[in-house]
Design a protein around this motif. Structure first.
Motif, PDB file in Angstrom:
ATOM      1  N   LYS A 195       0.804  -1.222   0.000  1.00 25.21           N
ATOM      2  CA  LYS A 195       0.000   0.000   0.000  1.00 25.21           C
ATOM      3  C   LYS A 195       0.840   1.277   0.000  1.00 25.21           C
ATOM      4  O   LYS A 195       0.366   2.332  -0.396  1.00 25.21           O
ATOM      5  N   THR A 196       2.066   1.184   0.462  1.00 24.30           N
ATOM      6  CA  THR A 196       2.935   2.355   0.500  1.00 24.30           C
ATOM      7  C   THR A 196       4.250   2.053  -0.201  1.00 24.30           C
ATOM      8  O   THR A 196       4.592   0.892  -0.437  1.00 24.30           O
ATOM      9  N   LYS A 197       4.963   3.133  -0.517  1.00 23.64           N
ATOM     10  CA  LYS A 197       6.271   2.983  -1.161  1.00 23.64           C
ATOM     11  C   LYS A 197       7.237   2.235  -0.253  1.00 23.64           C
ATOM     12  O   LYS A 197       8.021   1.387  -0.716  1.00 23.64           O
ATOM     13  N   GLN A 199       6.549  -0.024   2.044  1.00 24.52           N
ATOM     14  CA  GLN A 199       6.223  -1.442   2.050  1.00 24.52           C
ATOM     15  C   GLN A 199       6.752  -2.138   0.799  1.00 24.52           C
ATOM     16  O   GLN A 199       7.272  -3.257   0.863  1.00 24.52           O
ATOM     17  N   TYR A 200       6.627  -1.449  -0.326  1.00 26.76           N
ATOM     18  CA  TYR A 200       7.099  -2.034  -1.582  1.00 26.76           C
ATOM     19  C   TYR A 200       8.619  -2.215  -1.555  1.00 26.76           C
ATOM     20  O   TYR A 200       9.135  -3.263  -1.942  1.00 26.76           O
TER      21      TYR A 200
END
Length: 364
Positions: A195-197, A199-200
């Motif tokens: 969901k967020t940069k 996390q990616y």
């Protein structure tokens, strides 16, 4: 353009290199200014020591892996030009690998052949290989590794990559891009649900099975080769092959942006020379990490721009260093969006600068 045209290009490249090798033999005998690179004499002398059962490091200024000396042992009992022929043929193999990679990238046969010709008939690799410099050995390893990764033959790619890093340490800068690409291709399936940069990025950094296998094979082969040669030749192997290049400051024939500061500080304040030499690694590290994260999905371009930055900010840069990124340039030519005028201007600039570099190399 049919495949036969590629054959003509490669055959023409072989013929031209044979002519230059023959010319070099004549010039070496007829003139004081030698065509043959001084490094070739170093390689040949080291090979002679190996052939007699000695150490290649008995030859002063041999600062390479013993594998180079082993490759040129036939110089002793076949012909002194064997190494030049070997380096030239590897140059041609490099051109063929470029064509195969371009083919994998969906480039047409016509464009692929033109890009291959841009390497095969480039005057810089032509002269460097026929003068007896071993850069074509490493170039083949680098491009071969890239080809194997794109073909998803990851075990063979790891073996060849380890051999490249052992031969010259600079290809290690490609390791982060290989790691990220393999993590994305073979890693966590829920990465797309991040969901967020942050996390990616965290899921991208988590190692996949393939990236761990690649790293394990690479580390085992590289460390294994170093261990074997250390047992055979002792501390001088580490000193000459690796440690020398870390501390090296070449102020006699150097195209580096640090040339003048190093030359001045070496004369008047040697302590600053060491500081400049060590600080040169910082922009290299920053550029490598930045370009890796931004372009790792396109390995040919990623490796090209990383190598260009690495050479630009290196504290030592001779004419052979330009081949480190020029050997990858044909792979990105089809994707460059240039007008005919811009391309012609860049070609003229490159041709003139290459000519100057080649001439300087002959003098030095």
């Amino acid at each position: 353009m049919p495949f036969g045209s590629l054959s003509v290009i490669l055959f023409g490249g072989v013929l031209l290199r044979l002519l230059l090798i023959g010319y070099g033999e004549w010039q070496d005998k007829a003139f004081d200014l030698q065509y043959t690179d001084i490094d070739y004499s170093v390689f040949s002398d080291a090979a002679a020591h190996v052939y007699k059962g000695g150490s290649p490091y008995e030859r002063e200024t041999f600062r390479y892996t013993p594998l180079i000396a082993y490759l040129l042992v036939p110089n002793v009992f076949i012909h002194p030009c064997f190494g030049k022929l070997l380096f030239s043929l590897l140059d041609i193999l490099h051109g063929f690998l470029l064509f195969k990679i371009l083919e994998l990238r969906g480039v047409s046969l016509a464009v692929g052949s033109i890009c291959t010709a841009a390497w095969v008939f480039n005057p810089l690799p032509l002269v460097v290989s026929t003068r007896g410099n071993a850069e074509s050995v490493l170039a083949c390893m680098v491009v071969g590794t890239l080809y194997l990764i794109l073909k998803k033959q990851n075990v063979l790619a790891a073996l060849l990559f380890a051999l490249a890093v052992h031969t010259k340490t600079y290809p290690i800068v490609y390791a982060p891009s290989i790691y990220l690409l393999m993590n994305e291709q073979y890693g966590l399936s829920y990465r797309t649900k991040a969901k967020t940069k942050l996390q990616y990025v965290l899921t991208l950094l988590w190692p996949s099975d393939i990236s761990m296998v690649f790293a394990a094979i690479g580390a085992f082969v590289t460390i294994g080769l170093c261990f074997i040669f250390y047992i055979m030749y002792g501390q001088i192997f580490l000193d000459e092959t690796y440690l020398y290049h870390i501390t090296r400051k070449d102020i006699q024939h150097n195209f580096s942006i640090y040339f003048y500061p190093l030359r001045i500080s070496e004369q008047f304040a040697p302590i600053f020379s060491s500081i400049i030499g060590l600080s040169a690694f910082l922009p290299q590290l920053g550029a490598t990490l930045t370009f890796t994260y931004k372009y790792y999905r396109d390995l040919p371009f990623c490796w090209f721009i990383i190598t260009l930055a690495f050479v630009t900010f290196n504290k030592v840069c001779t004419s052979q260093y330009f081949l480190w990124y020029l050997c990858l340039l044909p792979l990105i030519l089809p994707s460059l969006k240039l007008s005919i005028k811009e391309a012609s201007l860049m070609f003229c600039i490159m041709a003139c600068s290459t000519g100057c570099v080649v001439f300087a190399g002959l003098l030095l």
